[in-house]
Motif scaffolding. Structure first.
Motif, mmCIF file in Angstrom:
data_model
loop_
_atom_site.group_PDB
_atom_site.id
_atom_site.type_symbol
_atom_site.label_atom_id
_atom_site.label_comp_id
_atom_site.label_asym_id
_atom_site.label_seq_id
_atom_site.Cartn_x
_atom_site.Cartn_y
_atom_site.Cartn_z
ATOM 1 N N THR A 33 0.840 -1.199 0.000
ATOM 2 C CA THR A 33 0.000 0.000 0.000
ATOM 3 C C THR A 33 0.873 1.246 0.000
ATOM 4 O OG1 THR A 33 -1.778 -1.166 1.145
ATOM 5 C CG2 THR A 33 -1.818 1.236 1.243
ATOM 6 N N ARG A 34 1.905 1.247 0.821
ATOM 7 C CA ARG A 34 2.818 2.395 0.845
ATOM 8 C C ARG A 34 3.505 2.564 -0.511
ATOM 9 N NH1 ARG A 34 4.128 -0.013 5.807
ATOM 10 N NH2 ARG A 34 6.162 -0.676 5.041
ATOM 11 N N LEU A 35 3.929 1.451 -1.094
ATOM 12 C CA LEU A 35 4.577 1.506 -2.404
ATOM 13 C C LEU A 35 3.621 2.040 -3.466
ATOM 14 C CD1 LEU A 35 6.998 0.969 -4.232
ATOM 15 C CD2 LEU A 35 6.230 -1.415 -4.404
ATOM 16 N N ALA A 36 2.385 1.568 -3.466
ATOM 17 C CA ALA A 36 1.395 2.043 -4.439
ATOM 18 C C ALA A 36 1.199 3.551 -4.323
ATOM 19 C CB ALA A 36 0.070 1.306 -4.245
ATOM 20 N N HIS A 37 1.149 4.057 -3.111
ATOM 21 C CA HIS A 37 0.974 5.502 -2.911
ATOM 22 C C HIS A 37 2.213 6.274 -3.354
ATOM 23 C CE1 HIS A 37 -2.362 4.611 0.221
ATOM 24 N NE2 HIS A 37 -2.812 4.573 -1.011
ATOM 25 N N THR A 38 3.381 5.731 -3.098
ATOM 26 C CA THR A 38 4.620 6.374 -3.552
ATOM 27 C C THR A 38 4.668 6.421 -5.069
ATOM 28 O OG1 THR A 38 5.820 5.683 -1.571
ATOM 29 C CG2 THR A 38 7.154 6.231 -3.514
ATOM 30 N N ILE A 39 4.291 5.329 -5.701
ATOM 31 C CA ILE A 39 4.271 5.269 -7.168
ATOM 32 C C ILE A 39 3.339 6.336 -7.727
ATOM 33 C CG2 ILE A 39 3.429 3.854 -9.092
ATOM 34 C CD1 ILE A 39 4.782 1.443 -7.619
ATOM 35 N N GLU A 40 2.168 6.485 -7.136
ATOM 36 C CA GLU A 40 1.218 7.515 -7.597
ATOM 37 C C GLU A 40 1.841 8.904 -7.522
ATOM 38 O OE1 GLU A 40 -1.856 7.572 -9.049
ATOM 39 O OE2 GLU A 40 -1.546 5.408 -9.249
ATOM 40 N N LYS A 41 2.609 9.166 -6.483
ATOM 41 C CA LYS A 41 3.248 10.473 -6.306
ATOM 42 C C LYS A 41 4.320 10.724 -7.357
ATOM 43 C CE LYS A 41 2.658 10.409 -1.323
ATOM 44 N NZ LYS A 41 3.380 10.291 -0.035
ATOM 45 N N ARG A 42 4.839 9.676 -7.957
ATOM 46 C CA ARG A 42 5.936 9.818 -8.927
ATOM 47 C C ARG A 42 5.446 10.252 -10.312
ATOM 48 N NH1 ARG A 42 8.434 9.864 -4.742
ATOM 49 N NH2 ARG A 42 9.971 8.308 -4.117
#
Length: 106
Positions: free
Chosen positions: A6-15
């Motif tokens: 979940t944290r990774l998915a949110h980080t990816i969205e921010k990129r």
């Protein structure tokens, strides 16, 4: 607390839209959904090869790459990670055979 995916998915969205020189994810997004899908496929094949060879450490590493690139592909295609989780929850507790038969009826 959210799990690592979940944290990774949110980080990816921010990129999305960030500087391609500073972010691998941003670089992939800039190349478009087709390239993101292609990269996911490449990583999946690499994981399959390591599984077939019985190399657990390498398979673990490739599996992490597969999950990362799956999240990139989903995002590039406008599919939310949370929507995938909801679909998994919908299927939870059902036999895979029953769930597959239900999808064929639709």
């Amino acid at each position: 607390m959210p799990n690592v995916l979940t944290r990774l998915a949110h980080t990816i969205e921010k990129r999305k839209g960030e500087d391609e020189k500073k972010s691998y994810a941003a670089k992939l997004f800039a190349r478009g959904p087709e390239k993101c899908a292609e990269k996911f496929g490449e990583e999946a094949v690499e994981a399959i090869i390591e599984a077939a060879k019985g190399r657990r450490k390498k398979l673990t590493e490739e599996a992490a790459d597969v999950l990362f690139h799956l999240l990139i592909m989903l995002s590039s295609c406008g599919v939310k990670y949370e929507d995938v989780l909801e679909e998994l929850e919908r299927r939870e507790g059902k036999s895979g055979l029953v769930e597959k038969a239900e999808r064929k009826k639709k």
